[in-house]
Structure formats: structure tokens, C-alpha cells
Design an enzyme around this catalytic site. Structure first.
Site, PDB file in Angstrom:
ATOM      1  N   TRP A 274       0.749  -1.134   0.457  1.00 48.54           N
ATOM      2  CA  TRP A 274      -0.381   0.158   0.163  1.00 48.54           C
ATOM      3  C   TRP A 274       0.792   1.462   0.638  1.00 48.54           C
ATOM      4  CZ3 TRP A 274      -4.837   1.388  -0.865  1.00 48.54           C
ATOM      5  CH2 TRP A 274      -6.344   0.445  -1.126  1.00 48.54           C
ATOM      6  N   TRP A 302     -19.599  20.504   0.204  1.00 44.14           N
ATOM      7  CA  TRP A 302     -18.804  20.288   1.556  1.00 44.14           C
ATOM      8  C   TRP A 302     -19.143  21.629   2.246  1.00 44.14           C
ATOM      9  CZ3 TRP A 302     -16.686  16.376   2.371  1.00 44.14           C
ATOM     10  CH2 TRP A 302     -15.806  15.762   1.524  1.00 44.14           C
ATOM     11  N   ASN A 337      -4.389   2.318  12.897  1.00 47.27           N
ATOM     12  CA  ASN A 337      -4.501   3.008  11.196  1.00 47.27           C
ATOM     13  C   ASN A 337      -6.076   2.581  11.551  1.00 47.27           C
ATOM     14  OD1 ASN A 337      -4.193   2.968   8.729  1.00 47.27           O
ATOM     15  ND2 ASN A 337      -4.884   1.139   8.353  1.00 47.27           N
ATOM     16  N   TRP A 355     -12.068  17.157   3.098  1.00 44.64           N
ATOM     17  CA  TRP A 355     -10.742  15.996   3.676  1.00 44.64           C
ATOM     18  C   TRP A 355      -9.356  16.846   3.745  1.00 44.64           C
ATOM     19  CZ3 TRP A 355      -6.519  15.580   0.115  1.00 44.64           C
ATOM     20  CH2 TRP A 355      -7.239  15.826  -1.617  1.00 44.64           C
ATOM     21  N   TRP A 378      -6.021  10.617   2.381  1.00 48.69           N
ATOM     22  CA  TRP A 378      -6.826  10.628   3.075  1.00 48.69           C
ATOM     23  C   TRP A 378      -7.977  10.911   2.172  1.00 48.69           C
ATOM     24  CZ3 TRP A 378      -9.897  13.310   6.411  1.00 48.69           C
ATOM     25  CH2 TRP A 378      -8.726  13.170   8.037  1.00 48.69           C
TER      26      TRP A 378
END
Length: 470
Positions: A274, A302, A337, A355, A378
Site C-alpha cells: 500500500w 462540503w 490505522n 478532506w 485521505w
């Protein structure tokens, strides 16, 4: 003046083991090891406060390993390196590659400038298992789905090289004329909020090695399931060491592979995958930190609410699992995490805040703040990224808390004002009887916040907002 000086420019490779550029430099002559704190080319991605704190201690650790011969500077590397080349007559420079867009642009300019001076530059891969330009689909385009990237791309590519030993004949020379001290870089905060973090970390190459050994000894077995529980030890906590290059991914990969094959080992190696995926995305899509990977999110409605953002940042949301994570981040520079995913989901879905706010806060507070990982993660949690979690997948912080912290050991550690509550009440204290709370000295709204939003209503609002851009 010593003849045949070669320059090794330490960047995100603050170690002597498995350092390809340092090894090659050592084989060519007397090495002048330098570190430049670049405060000129970073733009909006100047190093955050927690990262600066880590860097201060990491440079001291590296300097000790180099017998005090590390020369440090602050400013624009283009000018500093040219000055060093001229006054020490350096003909060859070695460095390990960096992959952030502003770094690659800067390094290209430095290469060209040094070419004009007749100085050779040799660069190496000291930070990734696979180069981003080597892991591509059959049609030559970059992968956008992790599973295909890792299984079809990485695992079908060459095996990551084995780690290199520390150079045996490392002859070092410092620059007594122009270099500064590490303390001159002013990396530590003026208000010493960082003292709480010191107890949680052993910074430097030796600390990274110790962390890896401890994880392989007591954390790898049971990792696949245990990594989801924030109070368990099934996490490596290697991310800041990897970011600053105190340990290489090759060292971690081969050390883990030396253990018996298991689902736990496979899963841990896929987490390194990842990290590679994030760097691959950043390399091929350099606007990842600022631009939605999925353009439809450019039209997402948003909200703007400074009060809610501040409550989230300071761990005062009234949701114990969220507050525990945000307080762990503030006090240690790190967050588990699983909790990162939940607090991220809470910000962008329950609070409907962009974000970018989360990315910037983590950038400043995390000791493992990494542009590739931070941006990709994010965007993943916001649903706007590559291979992202669907936006309609909204983590319920109460259910997540009950599932992954059933005895509330994590909550009790970071939200001590609730530690006397029974496990069946602590995950959602607003559901407890007021008299029972009062008997324990808990008054919602005074000793601990009331919830800042209604979970059910905020979920509905998030789904309504998403339906507007579908």
C-alpha cells in the site's frame, strides 16, 4: 584540502545500513556527508511541526553514527551544493532519489546546474521496493486499483533487492567552513509541547532496528486480525522510520520474509505494498495532494464550520473513540490505522468537512507525515481517491469502538475522564443514566463533551450530499 572528496547528500535516507548511494560514495573516495534543510522549494508542503521534531532527533542520531562528521545547511540546495562543489572541488555527488513532485523538479534543476560545472550526479533507489516507472499495466499506464497493482504489478516484477551492509571503508570528511549545527536549524518548537512525545519513540537507525525486531518477535503473529485493535501490539509503528529513511523497505520486506510463511506475513507485506501504491499514485498523478482523483467530487457540497473542525482537532467531539484517536495523535504524533480510518470518516462524512482539513492537520501533527501516504489515504477515506472506500461507506464510531475496543482499554487510556464508566456504557456515554454518570463524577457538557452531532442525522445528510454528485 583533501583530494578526491565525493559528496553524499542525505535526504530521506538517514541511515548507514542499506544505503545504496552512501555505499557507492564510500567506494569512490573520502565522503563528505551533508544534510540540507530545504526551506525554499517546499511551497505549501513545508515540513510539519511533529516531523520537524522527529527530524531534529534523527539528524542527531545519524551524526553520532557518523562520528560527528555530518555537515548540515539550511536554504536552497541548488545554491548550497554549487558552493560546496566550488570551494571543495567536488567532482561527484551521490544521493538516493526522492519522489515528491517538488523534490523531483528541484533535483532535475540541480542535475542540470551541476552538469554545467562538470560535476557528475549518481542517484539510486533507497526508498521504495519498486520504482514507480517500473510498475505499469501492460498498456503502459499506471495502476489505479491496489489489488491489481500489488498482485499483477509488484509481485510479478523483480524481487526487491536484498539489503546492503554498512560500508566497510567509510572515510568521512566534514565541512568546517560553512556548515551549521543541527540546533541551528531551529527544528524544535519554541513552546515545548513535544516533551510528551519523547517517551513514545526511540528515534534513529537503532530505534528503527529495535522496533522492527520487536514487531517480528511479538507483533507479526496474529497481525492480520490483531492490527485492527488499537490496544493490541500487532502494529509495527515503523512508518516514521520508513519516511525518514532510518530503515529501508527492503530491510523490512526481507526481515519479514525470513519468518515462516503465513497469512499474517502476507498481510504485513501487502501493507508495504500500500505504501508503494501511494508513491506510485503520487508519481504519476502529482496533483494528488490537492486535487480530487475522481473529478465528480469537485462538486461535492462540503460545509464550512470552524467550531466543529476545532472540536475534531482537539478530541472534544463527545464520541470517545474519535476523541481517543485525536488525543493519541496530539500526544504521540501517531494514530493507530484503524482509528485513522474512523476519525477520517467522521470528519468528511459525519461533519461534511473537506478532506483537505484532515490532510493538513495530519501533516502538521503526524511524525510519519508522508505526502504520498497522507494524500492517498485521505482521498481513500473521502471516497474521492483511487480504489477508494465508497463514500456511502460511513464508519459508525460507536459500533467501531465496541467491535475493536470492546473493553475500552484504548478509550480509557486517552480519555481518562471516562475511565470509571462500565464497558457497556463508555462507548456512548450519552446513553447512560444521568445519576449513574454523576455518581462517577461525570457531567456531560462539563467534564466531558456532549456529542457535537447526531450520528443518524449526519449519516442521512452525508448520503444526501453524495446523491447530489452521483
Amino acid at each position: 584540502m583533501i583530494k578526491d572528496i565525493v559528496l553524499h547528500w542525505f535526504r530521506q535516507d538517514l541511515r548507514t545500513l542499506d544505503n545504496p548511494a552512501l555505499c557507492m560514495a564510500a567506494s569512490q573516495g573520502v565522503v563528505l556527508p551533508i544534510y540540507i534543510f530545504d526551506n525554499t522549494n517546499t511551497g505549501e508542503y513545508q515540513m510539519g511541526s511533529a516531523s520537524r521534531w522527529w527530524l531534529h532527533h534523527s539528524l542527531h542520531a545519524l551524526n553520532n553514527t557518523l562520528d560527528g562528521k555530518l555537515s548540515v545547511y539550511i536554504g536552497d540546495p541548488k545554491d548550497i551544493i554549487i558552493d560546496i562543489v566550488q570551494h571543495l572541488d567536488v567532482k561527484t555527488i551521490y544521493w538516493n532519489r526522492c519522489y515528491e513532485p517538488w523534490q523531483t523538479a528541484r533535483d532535475k534543476q540541480i542535475r542540470q546546474k551541476l552538469k554545467n560545472y562538470g560535476t557528475r550526479v549518481h542517484s539510486f533507489n533507497g526508498s521504495l521496493l519498486w520504482e514507480p516507472w517500473d510498475i505499469l499495466k501492460k498498456d503502459g499506464t499506471p495502476y489505479k486499483v491496489f489489488t491489481s497493482f500489488y498482485r499483477n504489478g509488484c509481485l510479478n516484477s523483480v524481487t526487491p533487492r536484498k539489503p546492503l551492509s554498512k560500508p566497510k571503508n567509510l572515510r568521512l570528511q566534514s565541512d568546517p567552513t560553512n556548515s551549521k549545527t543541527i540546533d541551528n536549524l531551529n527544528l524544535l518548537p519554541s513552546i515545548r509541547w513535544d516533551t510528551k512525545m519523547e517517551q513514545h519513540w526511540k528515534i534513529g537507525e537503532q530505534g528503527a532496528k529495535k522496533n522492527l525486531q520487536q514487531f517480528l518477535r511479538s507483533g507479526l503473529e496474529g497481525y492480520k486480525q490483531g492490527r485492527n485493535f488499537p490496544n493490541k501490539k500487532h502494529v509495527s509503528r515503523l512508518s516514521p522510520h520508513l519516511h525518514f529513511g532510518e530503515i529501508s523497505p527492503n530491510q523490512v520486506w526481507h526481515a519479514a520474509n525470513s519468518k515462516h510463511a503465513s497469512k499474517d506475513t502476507e498481510h504485513f507485506l501487502s501493507e508495504l505494498g500500500w505504501r508503494e501504491f501511494s508513491y506510485n499514485l503520487l508519481y504519476h498523478f502529482p496533483k494528488l495532494p490537492s486535487k480530487n482523483f475522481q473529478p465528480k467530487f469537485n462538486h461535492f457540497p462540503w460545509k464550512t464550520n470552524k467550531r466543529l473542525l476545532q472540536r475534531w482537532q482537539t478530541g472534544q467531539t463527545g464520541f470517545p473513540f474519535i476523541d481517543a484517536g485525536m488525543r493519541e495523535l496530539w500526544q504521540t504524533g501517531y494514530m493507530h490505522n484503524r482509528v485513522r480510518m474512523v476519525v477520517g470518516s467522521f470528519l468528511v462524512k459525519n461533519l461534511l468537512l473537506h478532506w483537505h482539513h484532515g490532510e493538513k492537520w495530519f501533516w502538521d501533527c503526524l511524525v510519519d507525515a508522508d505526502l504520498a501516504n497522507n494524500s492517498a489515504s485521505w482521498q481513500w477515506v473521502a471516497g474521492s481517491g483511487a480504489d477508494a472506500a465508497p463514500y456511502f461507506r460511513i464508519f459508525n464510531p460507536v459500533l467501531q469502538s465496541k467491535k475493536f475496543d470492546p473493553e475500552a482499554l484504548y478509550i480509557r487510556k486517552w480519555v481518562p475522564e471516562l475511565k470509571k464508566l462500565k464497558s457497556n456504557l463508555i462507548h456512548a456515554p450519552w446513553e447512560a443514566n444521568k445519576s449513574e454518570l454523576k455518581d462517577l463524577g461525570i457531567v456531560l457538557g462539563k467534564t466531558y463533551p456532549k456529542p457535537i452531532i447526531d450520528l443518524k442525522a449526519s449519516r442521512t445528510s452525508a448520503l444526501d450530499a453524495y446523491n447530489k454528485i452521483r
